[in-house]
Design an enzyme around this catalytic site. Structure first.
Site, PDB file in Angstrom:
ATOM      1  N   ASP A   1       0.876  -1.165   0.000  1.00 54.32           N
ATOM      2  CA  ASP A   1       0.000   0.000   0.000  1.00 54.32           C
ATOM      3  C   ASP A   1       0.921   1.224   0.000  1.00 54.32           C
ATOM      4  O   ASP A   1       2.059   1.129   0.448  1.00 54.32           O
ATOM      5  CB  ASP A   1      -0.845  -0.076   1.276  1.00 54.32           C
ATOM      6  CG  ASP A   1      -1.495   1.236   1.617  1.00 54.32           C
ATOM      7  OD1 ASP A   1      -2.175   1.785   0.749  1.00 54.32           O
ATOM      8  OD2 ASP A   1      -1.316   1.699   2.755  1.00 54.32           O
TER       9      ASP A   1
ATOM     10  N   ASP B   1      -1.853  -0.827   5.824  1.00 53.72           N
ATOM     11  CA  ASP B   1      -2.168  -0.297   7.147  1.00 53.72           C
ATOM     12  C   ASP B   1      -3.619   0.132   7.278  1.00 53.72           C
ATOM     13  O   ASP B   1      -4.099   0.380   8.364  1.00 53.72           O
ATOM     14  CB  ASP B   1      -1.304   0.934   7.426  1.00 53.72           C
ATOM     15  CG  ASP B   1      -1.698   2.112   6.534  1.00 53.72           C
ATOM     16  OD1 ASP B   1      -2.045   1.868   5.370  1.00 53.72           O
ATOM     17  OD2 ASP B   1      -1.678   3.262   7.018  1.00 53.72           O
TER      18      ASP B   1
ATOM     19  N   ASP C   1      -7.156  -1.571   2.857  1.00 53.30           N
ATOM     20  CA  ASP C   1      -6.261  -2.683   2.556  1.00 53.30           C
ATOM     21  C   ASP C   1      -6.787  -4.004   3.090  1.00 53.30           C
ATOM     22  O   ASP C   1      -6.303  -5.074   2.704  1.00 53.30           O
ATOM     23  CB  ASP C   1      -4.876  -2.452   3.183  1.00 53.30           C
ATOM     24  CG  ASP C   1      -4.256  -1.146   2.718  1.00 53.30           C
ATOM     25  OD1 ASP C   1      -4.379  -0.861   1.511  1.00 53.30           O
ATOM     26  OD2 ASP C   1      -3.677  -0.437   3.544  1.00 53.30           O
TER      27      ASP C   1
HETATM   28  P1  ADP Z   1      -3.417   4.261  -0.118  1.00 57.91           P
HETATM   29  O1  ADP Z   1      -4.145   3.171  -0.812  1.00 57.91           O
HETATM   30  O2  ADP Z   1      -2.218   4.731  -0.875  1.00 57.91           O
HETATM   31  O3  ADP Z   1      -3.095   3.956   1.302  1.00 57.91           O
HETATM   32  P2  ADP Z   1      -5.933   5.491   0.371  1.00 57.91           P
HETATM   33  O4  ADP Z   1      -6.668   4.507  -0.474  1.00 57.91           O
HETATM   34  O5  ADP Z   1      -6.043   5.361   1.827  1.00 57.91           O
HETATM   35  O6  ADP Z   1      -4.409   5.531  -0.086  1.00 57.91           O
HETATM   36  O7  ADP Z   1      -6.421   6.914  -0.091  1.00 57.91           O
HETATM   37  C1  ADP Z   1      -6.614   7.169  -1.465  1.00 57.91           C
HETATM   38  C2  ADP Z   1      -7.081   8.575  -1.676  1.00 57.91           C
HETATM   39  O8  ADP Z   1      -8.365   8.727  -1.080  1.00 57.91           O
HETATM   40  C3  ADP Z   1      -6.208   9.602  -1.044  1.00 57.91           C
HETATM   41  O9  ADP Z   1      -5.182   9.982  -1.915  1.00 57.91           O
HETATM   42  C4  ADP Z   1      -7.185  10.749  -0.783  1.00 57.91           C
HETATM   43  O10 ADP Z   1      -7.357  11.556  -1.916  1.00 57.91           O
HETATM   44  C5  ADP Z   1      -8.497  10.015  -0.508  1.00 57.91           C
HETATM   45  N1  ADP Z   1      -8.722   9.878   0.934  1.00 57.91           N
HETATM   46  C6  ADP Z   1      -8.700   8.751   1.659  1.00 57.91           C
HETATM   47  N2  ADP Z   1      -8.983   8.984   2.955  1.00 57.91           N
HETATM   48  C7  ADP Z   1      -9.159  10.319   3.054  1.00 57.91           C
HETATM   49  C8  ADP Z   1      -9.470  11.203   4.136  1.00 57.91           C
HETATM   50  N3  ADP Z   1      -9.618  10.769   5.389  1.00 57.91           N
HETATM   51  N4  ADP Z   1      -9.576  12.518   3.855  1.00 57.91           N
HETATM   52  C9  ADP Z   1      -9.421  12.935   2.616  1.00 57.91           C
HETATM   53  N5  ADP Z   1      -9.121  12.190   1.564  1.00 57.91           N
HETATM   54  C10 ADP Z   1      -8.992  10.891   1.757  1.00 57.91           C
HETATM   55 MG    MG Z   2      -2.864   3.253   3.380  1.00 60.20          MG
END
Ligand code: ADP
Ligand code: MG
Length: 663
Positions: free
Chosen positions: A351, A556, A560
């Site tokens: 991730d 994390d 995921d």
């Molecule tokens: P990753 O898969 O890289 O861990 P996430 O899937 O958690 O990333 O997040 C993907 C996108 O979703 C972020 O880049 C953001 O734009 C949006 N996002 C996720 N959670 C939040 C949040 N709590 N506040 C604002 N945007 C969020």
């Molecule tokens: Mg993440």
């Protein structure tokens, strides 16, 4: 010091093979002197009585009855536990184990007046049991140390005043007072007061962290200088510490594939050996004309040398030592099966946010698009922080911290909901505010148009490698927030090390935009990037990768969890991370330390190698001894030494895995 909290009762754990002449200790019991030392003590007693008997027999002219009594004592001390274990298995589980073989062989030896040989057999047998108990004890002591971290009582705040109550009686939404220097008794959220907290017990991070109202604290951590009021958000038996304890406790119950195989094999094999020995004892005098004593002696020799003691202990001796080693490094395997899996991983999927990146992103840009609202930078951020305060996402934390650094008081938000991989939505000042990526706004029917001002700002920020969040409501997009999420400094080295260990492909799975994802991937040396993924798409990618090889998924977040659950090996970052990640993963890297991943892989490889060595060695020894017992006929003492010697060697070989070695 107060006694450790007794956990709610668990089924008794019968650990490992039948080869350990060890009392059936329950892991959750407070480990007393007896359960810790009894195995070693009885083995030592057995040796003492044995040596005394031999000495008295050779050096003096005392009546044979005394020698016999000494042998009997040696039998009793060396064989009592094995006897209990054998009978329990036979009566309760209707299962023949090697303890039964050993006890039968020892009694058989006594009946042909070979007391010495029988006693040597039991002495060695109980010694290898004690060694194994030592390996197990490490895990047991680790559990006990964890339990002692958690206070028994908490100071409950009620309208009528303070009251000290047992932690088990606390309910959700109770408020407790935590004084300076106290251990935190609950998982909760700070309501009032400020402090620093040493979270090393849970996260492994030794630097104390600052805690203000709205932030979470964990049971088992140590409060610093401030007194804080904490709202209880998890019941005692569900808090992070309790769940870690449970993981450690159940880990040794989860048998590996190899072990399940040898276990299944043990029972049938043991019956076969007893049958063959009986056949020789009864049949050989009739058919081959051996004297009965001779036939019986050979039958007993066969019983001893053919016993699969070393074989059944081969796997647990290695896996339990490796589990203990891993735990010492903050790597929590949820079972030996996962330990074995870690060694075969060919593809590692990461991730991005919070795993490859530090999880402590910096808020860098707040860009209001004032056409519809007239909100300035401060007003925009105040509203956004009000919503993000309710999210546990690393991006959310950085926004809240950024607002605090600018001296802003977050707005009040209600009706909060998180959409994993997309963003968050809540009501602020009477209207719904959404914060997230393009996918979120598309699904809310308020598409971010490619030629809009918002898209232009996002483009500019992403070109600078920043992660972007759009802010909007029913009227449109009102702002863009930019966050610089830097990679963990160790990430490139970790990727390189995994490659050296023979991992063929590294992959990034992220919900962030492709542009940012590519930049981060290039920086850390990841081979392939899948960006803009929803949680179920992460899962789909993992499924597809699994058709090409064993996949480890490292993550994390809530988004995921499906992928973690499906991968050959799910790895969660940080015990203080999201609950679902902790729950669904097969391994938890407690200290949120990515370098533990290659360590876990190489430890697993070492364990697999050790298991293979042990199995090959013990099978060879059995084959050689059985062949010679049946053909040339070997003296029982030699058989005993060969058989038990191999068992001890196998256990010692397994114990080598307790030693750390760098990946
Ligand atoms: P990753 O898969 O890289 O861990 P996430 O899937 O958690 O990333 O997040 C993907 C996108 O979703 C972020 O880049 C953001 O734009 C949006 N996002 C996720 N959670 C939040 C949040 N709590 N506040 C604002 N945007 C969020
Ligand atoms: Mg993440």
């Amino acid at each position: 010091m107060a006694p450790p909290v007794p956990l709610t009762s668990k089924r008794p754990t019968r650990v490992a093979s039948g080869c350990c002449a060890v009392p059936a200790a329950r892991v959750d019991e407070r480990e007393g002197w007896w359960s810790r030392w009894s195995a070693a003590l009885t083995a030592a007693l057995c040796w003492i009585f044995l040596l005394a008997a031999v000495g008295v027999d050779h050096l003096t002219t005392v009546p044979p009855a005394i020698v016999l009594a000494l042998y009997a004592l040696a039998y009793l001390s060396g064989g009592a536990f094995a006897c209990f274990a054998a009978l329990r298995d036979l009566v309760v589980d209707r299962h023949v184990n090697v303890d039964l073989l050993m006890v039968t062989a020892a009694i058989g030896a006594a009946t042909v007046n070979a007391w010495g040989e029988g006693a040597v057999l039991l002495a060695l047998f109980s010694s290898s049991g004690a060694l194994e108990h030592h390996a197990l004890g490490r895990t047991r002591r680790a559990v006990r140390a964890l339990m002692e971290l958690s206070p028994d009582v908490a100071t409950l705040l009620r309208p009528e005043g303070e009251e000290v109550v047992p932690v088990e009686t606390l309910a959700l939404d109770d408020v407790v007072l935590i004084r300076p220097g106290e251990r935190v008794a609950v998982d909760g959220v700070v309501l009032d007061g400020e402090t620093t907290i040493d979270q090393s017990a849970i996260t492994g991070e030794s630097m104390p962290v600052a805690r203000c109202p709205g932030e979470t604290v964990f049971a088992g951590t140590i409060n610093g200088h401030g007194a804080v009021q904490v709202l209880v958000t998890k019941l005692h038996q569900e808090n992070t510490l309790s769940r870690i304890i449970e993981i450690v406790e159940t880990a040794q119950d989860q048998k590996s594939r190899t072990q399940r195989f040898t276990d299944a094999f043990e029972g049938r094999y043991a019956v076969g050996v007893i049958g063959a020995s009986a056949l020789i004892a009864a049949g050989a005098p009739l058919l081959l004309g051996w004297s009965f004593g001779d036939a019986f002696y050979r039958a007993m020799t066969l019983l001893v040398v053919a016993s699969p003691c070393a074989l059944v202990i081969s796997t647990p001796a290695a896996t339990l030592s490796a589990l203990a080693n891993a735990a010492r490094h903050g790597i929590l395997f949820k079972g030996s099966n996962h330990l074995e899996n870690a060694g075969v991983v060919q593809i590692v999927a990461f991730d991005k946010t919070g795993t490859l990146t530090g999880g402590r992103p910096q808020l860098t840009d707040v860009v209001p698009l004032t056409a519809a609202t007239g909100w300035d930078e401060a007003e925009l951020l105040r509203r956004v922080a009000g919503v993000e305060r309710l999210s546990e996402h690393p991006l959310a934390t950085s926004v809240v911290a950024g607002a605090a650094a600018r001296g802003l008081v977050p707005a009040t938000a209600t009706a909060f909901r998180a959409i994993p991989g997309q963003g968050v939505v809540a009501d602020v000042a009477g209207s719904e505010l959404a914060i997230g990526n393009e996918t979120l706004f598309a699904s809310l029917g308020r598409e971010v148009l490619p030629d809009s001002p918002a898209a232009a700002v996002a483009d500019r920020l992403r070109t600078a490698g920043k992660t972007v969040m759009f802010v909007g409501d029913a009227m449109g997009i009102h702002g863009v927030i930019g966050v610089a999420d830097t990679i963990r400094p160790v990430a490139p080295a970790v990727i390189a090390q995994l490659k050296r260990l023979g991992v063929v492909r590294t992959v990034m799975l992220t919900g962030d935009s492709p542009r940012v994802a590519e930049a981060i991937a290039a920086e850390v040396g990841i081979d392939e990037v899948y960006a803009g993924l929803l949680p179920e798409e992460k899962l789909a990618v993992v499924r597809r990768l699994m058709t090409e090889g064993a996949v480890a998924m490292v993550g994390d977040g809530v988004n995921d969890a499906p992928a973690l659950a499906t991968a050959t090996l799910g790895v969660a970052m940080g015990a203080a991370g999201t609950d679902v990640a902790l729950e669904t993963a097969d391994v938890v890297l407690m200290a949120d330390d990515l370098t533990k991943l290659p360590y876990a892989v190489s430890l697993s490889r070492r364990a697999r190698r050790t298991i293979r060595q042990n199995l090959a060695f013990s099978l060879t020894v059995i084959a050689v001894l059985v062949a010679s017992a049946l053909s040339i006929g070997i003296p029982l003492p030699l058989g005993v030494v060969g058989h038990e010697g191999s068992t001890v060697l196998v256990v010692l070989n397994g114990l080598r895995l307790l030693r750390s070695r760098e990946a």
